[in-house]
Motif scaffolding. Sequence first.
Motif, short mmCIF file in Angstrom:
data_model
loop_
_atom_site.label_atom_id
_atom_site.label_comp_id
_atom_site.label_asym_id
_atom_site.label_seq_id
_atom_site.Cartn_x
_atom_site.Cartn_y
_atom_site.Cartn_z
N THR A 144 14.40 2.52 59.68
CA THR A 144 13.75 3.29 58.62
C THR A 144 13.69 2.45 57.35
O THR A 144 14.18 1.32 57.31
CB THR A 144 14.51 4.59 58.31
OG1 THR A 144 15.74 4.27 57.62
CG2 THR A 144 14.84 5.36 59.58
N ASN A 151 15.04 3.76 54.58
CA ASN A 151 16.00 4.50 53.76
C ASN A 151 17.13 3.59 53.28
O ASN A 151 18.28 3.72 53.70
CB ASN A 151 16.58 5.68 54.56
CG ASN A 151 15.51 6.67 54.99
OD1 ASN A 151 14.43 6.71 54.41
ND2 ASN A 151 15.80 7.44 56.00
N THR A 175 20.91 5.52 55.33
CA THR A 175 21.02 6.64 56.26
C THR A 175 21.37 6.12 57.65
O THR A 175 20.95 5.03 58.06
CB THR A 175 19.71 7.44 56.33
OG1 THR A 175 18.65 6.60 56.80
CG2 THR A 175 19.36 8.04 54.99
N LYS A 198 14.25 13.37 55.49
CA LYS A 198 13.60 12.44 54.57
C LYS A 198 14.56 12.10 53.45
O LYS A 198 15.30 12.97 52.97
CB LYS A 198 12.32 13.03 53.96
CG LYS A 198 11.11 12.99 54.85
CD LYS A 198 9.85 13.39 54.11
CE LYS A 198 8.65 13.36 55.04
NZ LYS A 198 7.39 13.77 54.35
N TYR A 199 14.55 10.84 53.06
CA TYR A 199 15.32 10.39 51.90
C TYR A 199 14.31 10.04 50.82
O TYR A 199 13.49 9.14 50.98
CB TYR A 199 16.18 9.19 52.28
CG TYR A 199 16.76 8.45 51.10
CD1 TYR A 199 17.80 9.00 50.35
CD2 TYR A 199 16.27 7.20 50.71
CE1 TYR A 199 18.33 8.33 49.27
CE2 TYR A 199 16.79 6.52 49.63
CZ TYR A 199 17.82 7.09 48.91
OH TYR A 199 18.34 6.42 47.83
N TYR A 259 16.79 14.52 48.87
CA TYR A 259 16.50 14.40 50.29
C TYR A 259 15.94 15.71 50.84
O TYR A 259 16.03 16.77 50.22
CB TYR A 259 17.77 14.00 51.06
CG TYR A 259 18.86 15.04 51.08
CD1 TYR A 259 18.98 15.95 52.14
CD2 TYR A 259 19.79 15.14 50.04
CE1 TYR A 259 19.98 16.91 52.17
CE2 TYR A 259 20.79 16.10 50.05
CZ TYR A 259 20.88 16.98 51.13
OH TYR A 259 21.87 17.94 51.14
#
Length: 494
Positions: free
Chosen positions: A325, A327, A339, A370-371, A383
Amino acid sequence: MRKTHLFTLILLSFSVIIWAQEKKISVSEIYQGAFRTEGLEALRSMNNGTQYTVLHTNRFSQSTTVDKYDYKTLEKVGTVVSSADLAEIPSFSAYTFSDDEKKLLLSTEIEPIFRRSRLGVFYVYEIASKKVVKVSESKIQEPLFSPDGSQVAYVKDNNLYIFTIESGETKQITQDGVKNQIINGVTDWVYEEEFSFVRAFEWNADGSKIAFLRFDETSVPEFSMDVYGTGLYQQPHVFKYPKAGENNSKVTLHLLDVASGNIAAVDLNSAYYIPRIKWMNHKDMLSVQTLNRHQDHLTMYAVNAKKNEVSVLLEEKDDAYVDITDNLTFLEDDSFIWTSEKDGYNHIYLYGEDGNLMSQITKGDWEVTKYYGYDQNEDKIYYQSTENGSINRGVYNISSGGDDKKALAVIQGTNNASFSTDFTYFINTYSSAEIPPVYTLHKAINGKKVKDIKDNGQLLQRLESYAVSPKEFSTISINGNDLNMYMIKPKDFD
């Protein structure tokens, strides 16, 4: 007679009501947009956090503008640039600000390559002087401003270039790029498809260095397909495509010293995949994520670009696979927020600059979906998660210590936030199985609604006259696991 006429009128009226309530949805109505929802234009928050910009296209003149709006009032406060005022550019399809928001990179003549990759002609627009400068006479890929906005790095014909805006000078950085052999600065087909990115180079904090990936496709088998265009005959297109078990590209990491032009290779212990690179706040420190071929062992390295030294920041392993990701947020001291699914659920963690775990910020039998980012001034992490039910999505904030959590937008259904740069505001997009998108403006710190922006009330009213069956949510057990499901029954289901 009057009673008979009255009875007939009532019967006809009742029949019309029943018919209206049971009107069938037709395929032609769907494709003609009868049930299309209203939305918001994609907006970009400005550095001041109180304003945002939106790209608008005039359908009659085909001219385009970048307009500026105020978050609090949602009113237009100005136009940053209009193609109607630019002799060189009849229209543009996208734009990117320089970090100081004094320049814009305008995209024109865009043509797709694969799913995410594009070629195009790009211009730099200086807002104060209204000067327009063409970056390259040829179509190029992935142009990116330097941090001070004085240069643009890009890829052309598999090689990396740097364009200096003031002088108009272009410098070719790599020399070995060859189609279906060597790629510098952008990804091959596998990385674009599997790791969801194309630009494979990044400026460091002060613009003195560029980190980039080099893909050696020499040993990758070729795939051929016919492309049917506007001509009488199709044209063969050959590209490198590794099927299961075949060789992938050999990917290596390199560091460019912009002033001298020197390029140094970085030894990453024969890493198989390099799915992410990201500079830290310290100008000499680069983070690099690597994966083995099975994608079940991730290593994040810290690379000291000045000394060309590599150290391990963290490692993660999983019996199935480790998800990749974006993140990752580096704080001022280069400690970082990350994350991970290592406790069985996707959660947010805080690590020190040395890679030591400081704290697990979110915990529970639910997923961070979601971040959004971190507001260091207020010490708030924003988030989206499934805390209010596995089929729902809510928006929250929490301190970096894992306490003082606030629910900002948690109505049953899906809530998705778009935050201003300084996390003063967010625009929430809410929808559910019964309600089309509703847009509202909120204070980020506490979720308080500032005002309604747009809803799809007219569409809801229109749907009242149609025979629409509701979604019925439940779970189904498969191999001992309860999986979410919904069912839509025919309107006259017995």
